[in-house]
Scaffold this motif. Structure first.
Motif, PDB file in Angstrom:
ATOM      1  N   ASP A   1       0.810  -1.294   0.015  1.00 54.81           N
ATOM      2  CA  ASP A   1      -0.106   0.116  -0.122  1.00 54.81           C
ATOM      3  C   ASP A   1       0.708   1.247  -0.137  1.00 54.81           C
ATOM      4  OD1 ASP A   1      -2.298  -1.336   0.126  1.00 54.81           O
ATOM      5  OD2 ASP A   1      -2.377  -1.841   2.025  1.00 54.81           O
ATOM      6  N   VAL A   2       1.940   1.316  -0.251  1.00 53.62           N
ATOM      7  CA  VAL A   2       2.892   2.202  -0.494  1.00 53.62           C
ATOM      8  C   VAL A   2       2.409   3.629  -1.240  1.00 53.62           C
ATOM      9  CG1 VAL A   2       4.625   1.592  -2.557  1.00 53.62           C
ATOM     10  CG2 VAL A   2       5.450   2.955  -0.313  1.00 53.62           C
ATOM     11  N   GLY A   3       1.757   3.254  -2.235  1.00 51.97           N
ATOM     12  CA  GLY A   3       0.841   4.308  -2.823  1.00 51.97           C
ATOM     13  C   GLY A   3       0.254   5.330  -1.951  1.00 51.97           C
ATOM     14  N   VAL A   4      -0.329   4.744  -0.724  1.00 53.55           N
ATOM     15  CA  VAL A   4      -0.983   5.569   0.204  1.00 53.55           C
ATOM     16  C   VAL A   4      -0.222   6.707   0.672  1.00 53.55           C
ATOM     17  CG1 VAL A   4      -2.328   5.393   2.513  1.00 53.55           C
ATOM     18  CG2 VAL A   4      -2.798   3.759   0.748  1.00 53.55           C
ATOM     19  N   VAL A   5       0.894   6.495   1.108  1.00 53.20           N
ATOM     20  CA  VAL A   5       1.902   7.347   1.804  1.00 53.20           C
ATOM     21  C   VAL A   5       2.417   8.243   0.657  1.00 53.20           C
ATOM     22  CG1 VAL A   5       4.066   6.086   1.547  1.00 53.20           C
ATOM     23  CG2 VAL A   5       3.482   7.776   3.651  1.00 53.20           C
ATOM     24  N   VAL A   6       2.637   7.664  -0.570  1.00 49.03           N
ATOM     25  CA  VAL A   6       3.087   8.485  -1.707  1.00 49.03           C
ATOM     26  C   VAL A   6       1.976   9.678  -1.864  1.00 49.03           C
ATOM     27  CG1 VAL A   6       3.563   8.805  -4.064  1.00 49.03           C
ATOM     28  CG2 VAL A   6       4.656   6.768  -2.537  1.00 49.03           C
ATOM     29  N   ARG A   7       0.732   9.324  -2.132  1.00 46.03           N
ATOM     30  CA  ARG A   7      -0.352  10.355  -2.172  1.00 46.03           C
ATOM     31  C   ARG A   7      -0.389  11.361  -1.113  1.00 46.03           C
ATOM     32  NH1 ARG A   7      -2.094   5.666  -4.380  1.00 46.03           N
ATOM     33  NH2 ARG A   7      -2.477   5.691  -6.487  1.00 46.03           N
ATOM     34  N   ALA A   8      -0.409  10.884   0.080  1.00 45.52           N
ATOM     35  CA  ALA A   8      -0.579  11.615   1.331  1.00 45.52           C
ATOM     36  C   ALA A   8       0.497  12.440   1.399  1.00 45.52           C
ATOM     37  CB  ALA A   8      -0.649  10.750   2.391  1.00 45.52           C
ATOM     38  N   ALA A   9       1.909  12.009   1.172  1.00 46.92           N
ATOM     39  CA  ALA A   9       3.253  12.836   1.132  1.00 46.92           C
ATOM     40  C   ALA A   9       2.746  14.232   0.188  1.00 46.92           C
ATOM     41  CB  ALA A   9       4.305  12.305   1.128  1.00 46.92           C
TER      42      ALA A   9
ATOM     43  N   TRP B   1       5.044  17.654  -0.333  1.00 48.35           N
ATOM     44  CA  TRP B   1       6.292  16.785  -0.802  1.00 48.35           C
ATOM     45  C   TRP B   1       6.491  16.345  -2.326  1.00 48.35           C
ATOM     46  CZ3 TRP B   1      10.231  16.798   2.315  1.00 48.35           C
ATOM     47  CH2 TRP B   1       9.892  16.851   3.787  1.00 48.35           C
ATOM     48  N   ASP B   2       7.412  16.560  -2.839  1.00 45.88           N
ATOM     49  CA  ASP B   2       7.912  15.911  -4.213  1.00 45.88           C
ATOM     50  C   ASP B   2       8.369  14.324  -3.518  1.00 45.88           C
ATOM     51  OD1 ASP B   2       8.554  14.981  -6.840  1.00 45.88           O
ATOM     52  OD2 ASP B   2      10.059  16.557  -7.023  1.00 45.88           O
ATOM     53  N   VAL B   3       8.109  13.316  -4.087  1.00 45.35           N
ATOM     54  CA  VAL B   3       8.422  12.033  -3.619  1.00 45.35           C
ATOM     55  C   VAL B   3       9.012  11.169  -4.477  1.00 45.35           C
ATOM     56  CG1 VAL B   3       7.534   9.726  -2.320  1.00 45.35           C
ATOM     57  CG2 VAL B   3       6.161  12.196  -2.231  1.00 45.35           C
ATOM     58  N   CYS B   4      10.340  10.498  -4.355  1.00 42.15           N
ATOM     59  CA  CYS B   4      10.944   9.437  -4.641  1.00 42.15           C
ATOM     60  C   CYS B   4      10.734   8.149  -3.974  1.00 42.15           C
ATOM     61  CB  CYS B   4      12.427   9.856  -5.027  1.00 42.15           C
ATOM     62  SG  CYS B   4      12.758  11.451  -6.038  1.00 42.15           S
TER      63      CYS B   4
ATOM     64  N   LEU C   1       3.415   3.547 -10.210  1.00 38.68           N
ATOM     65  CA  LEU C   1       4.240   4.204  -9.163  1.00 38.68           C
ATOM     66  C   LEU C   1       5.064   5.320  -9.512  1.00 38.68           C
ATOM     67  CD1 LEU C   1       4.701   1.285  -6.457  1.00 38.68           C
ATOM     68  CD2 LEU C   1       3.314   3.401  -6.158  1.00 38.68           C
ATOM     69  N   GLU C   2       5.744   4.810 -10.591  1.00 31.92           N
ATOM     70  CA  GLU C   2       7.075   5.928 -11.306  1.00 31.92           C
ATOM     71  C   GLU C   2       6.085   7.178 -11.844  1.00 31.92           C
ATOM     72  OE1 GLU C   2       9.177   3.745 -14.076  1.00 31.92           O
ATOM     73  OE2 GLU C   2      10.523   3.118 -12.455  1.00 31.92           O
ATOM     74  N   ALA C   3       4.535   6.555 -12.436  1.00 32.21           N
ATOM     75  CA  ALA C   3       3.864   7.797 -12.825  1.00 32.21           C
ATOM     76  C   ALA C   3       3.598   8.735 -11.818  1.00 32.21           C
ATOM     77  CB  ALA C   3       2.784   7.299 -13.735  1.00 32.21           C
ATOM     78  N   LEU C   4       3.015   8.130 -10.745  1.00 33.18           N
ATOM     79  CA  LEU C   4       2.698   8.744  -9.646  1.00 33.18           C
ATOM     80  C   LEU C   4       3.616   9.777  -9.010  1.00 33.18           C
ATOM     81  CD1 LEU C   4       0.255   9.386  -7.408  1.00 33.18           C
ATOM     82  CD2 LEU C   4       1.247   7.497  -6.243  1.00 33.18           C
ATOM     83  N   THR C   5       4.902   9.369  -8.903  1.00 34.62           N
ATOM     84  CA  THR C   5       5.804  10.167  -8.229  1.00 34.62           C
ATOM     85  C   THR C   5       6.561  11.026  -9.440  1.00 34.62           C
ATOM     86  OG1 THR C   5       7.630   8.492  -8.768  1.00 34.62           O
ATOM     87  CG2 THR C   5       6.404   8.399  -6.410  1.00 34.62           C
ATOM     88  N   GLY C   6       6.567  10.891 -10.655  1.00 35.10           N
ATOM     89  CA  GLY C   6       7.284  11.531 -11.655  1.00 35.10           C
ATOM     90  C   GLY C   6       8.673  11.362 -11.583  1.00 35.10           C
ATOM     91  N   HIS C   7       9.125  10.019 -10.806  1.00 37.99           N
ATOM     92  CA  HIS C   7      10.490   9.823 -10.813  1.00 37.99           C
ATOM     93  C   HIS C   7      10.725   8.102 -10.911  1.00 37.99           C
ATOM     94  CE1 HIS C   7      11.499  13.700  -9.260  1.00 37.99           C
ATOM     95  NE2 HIS C   7      10.549  13.619  -8.403  1.00 37.99           N
ATOM     96  N   PRO C   8      11.623   7.580 -11.230  1.00 37.86           N
ATOM     97  CA  PRO C   8      11.956   6.291 -11.537  1.00 37.86           C
ATOM     98  C   PRO C   8      11.940   5.716 -10.176  1.00 37.86           C
ATOM     99  CG  PRO C   8      13.949   7.189 -12.097  1.00 37.86           C
ATOM    100  CD  PRO C   8      12.944   8.409 -11.877  1.00 37.86           C
ATOM    101  N   VAL C   9      11.551   4.435  -9.988  1.00 36.14           N
ATOM    102  CA  VAL C   9      11.344   3.578  -8.751  1.00 36.14           C
ATOM    103  C   VAL C   9      12.868   2.988  -8.507  1.00 36.14           C
ATOM    104  CG1 VAL C   9      10.472   1.895  -7.219  1.00 36.14           C
ATOM    105  CG2 VAL C   9       8.803   3.274  -8.460  1.00 36.14           C
ATOM    106  N   LYS C  10      13.686   3.232  -7.386  1.00 34.42           N
ATOM    107  CA  LYS C  10      14.923   2.570  -7.443  1.00 34.42           C
ATOM    108  C   LYS C  10      14.847   1.293  -6.410  1.00 34.42           C
ATOM    109  CE  LYS C  10      17.853   6.269  -8.029  1.00 34.42           C
ATOM    110  NZ  LYS C  10      19.275   6.959  -7.339  1.00 34.42           N
ATOM    111  N   SER C  11      15.515   0.238  -6.962  1.00 38.41           N
ATOM    112  CA  SER C  11      15.620  -0.705  -6.189  1.00 38.41           C
ATOM    113  C   SER C  11      16.881  -1.605  -5.997  1.00 38.41           C
ATOM    114  CB  SER C  11      14.729  -2.066  -6.404  1.00 38.41           C
ATOM    115  OG  SER C  11      14.721  -2.343  -7.823  1.00 38.41           O
TER     116      SER C  11
END
Length: 180
Positions: free
Chosen positions: A14-22, A27-30, A48-58
């Motif tokens: 559910d990490v998208g929940v905290v991204v949207r809340a931030a 906040w700009d979120v990576c 998630l990349e579209a939501l943040t506008g940044h690549p997801v790193k792993s």
């Protein structure tokens, strides 16, 4: 710029929940994930990349590859598994998430860590040592009242992971983490 770094515990789904809340808090979120967490979210990484506008790193980037994220103002490591907490406290940087978080401590980037562990893991002798090391390093450990409250093994409620408390913990980090 808030870096949200998640490890492989069920609330990461559910990490998208905290991204949207931030983002709602300005906040700009990576988003960074441990390799297992990224595997769990594999079908959602593009969203998630579209939501943040940044690549997801792993994973660590290859030598010579450019850094694609702006510099962090604050870091939230959540959910933080027993492994992630211990690796961070001991400086064992086998994953990019732990490696970045360890370096952020040395750079003085404000950081909050919200565990996702059960009471049996917290009873392990290393748990207390690792949490003490993180606190001594200036990391806000969001465990207990006002943060993550652990339950007995098998009794956790991943859907009730306190993402709002995690963001509140980031907000308390001080002026070094303030947006704009």
């Amino acid at each position: 710029m808030l870096y949200v770094l998640g490890s492989a515990a069920l609330p990461v789904l559910d990490v998208g929940v905290v991204v949207r809340a931030a983002q709602g808090e300005g906040w700009d979120v990576c988003l960074g994930l441990t390799p297992t967490a990224a595997e769990w979210l594999g079908g959602e990484l593009a969203e998630l990349e579209a939501l943040t506008g940044h690549p997801v790193k792993s994973r660590y980037r290859r030598p010579g590859d450019p850094e694609l994220w702006p510099a962090a103002s604050a870091v939230l490591v959540a959910p933080a598994t027993f492994h992630t907490i211990n690796a961070l406290a001991l400086g064992i940087t086998g994953s990019w998430v732990v490696g970045f978080a360890a370096e952020a401590i040395g750079k003085g980037i404000p950081m909050a860590v919200m565990p996702c562990v059960n009471t049996a893991l917290l009873a392990h002798p290393q748990a207390g040592r690792s949490l003490a090391v993180l606190r001594e390093a200036g990391v806000a450990v969001l465990l207990g009242e006002g943060g993550f409250v652990p339950s007995a093994p098998g009794e956790g409620q991943p859907a009730e992971y306190p993402w709002a408390a995690a963001l509140a913990g980031v907000a308390r980090l001080g002026d070094g983490a303030r947006r704009g």
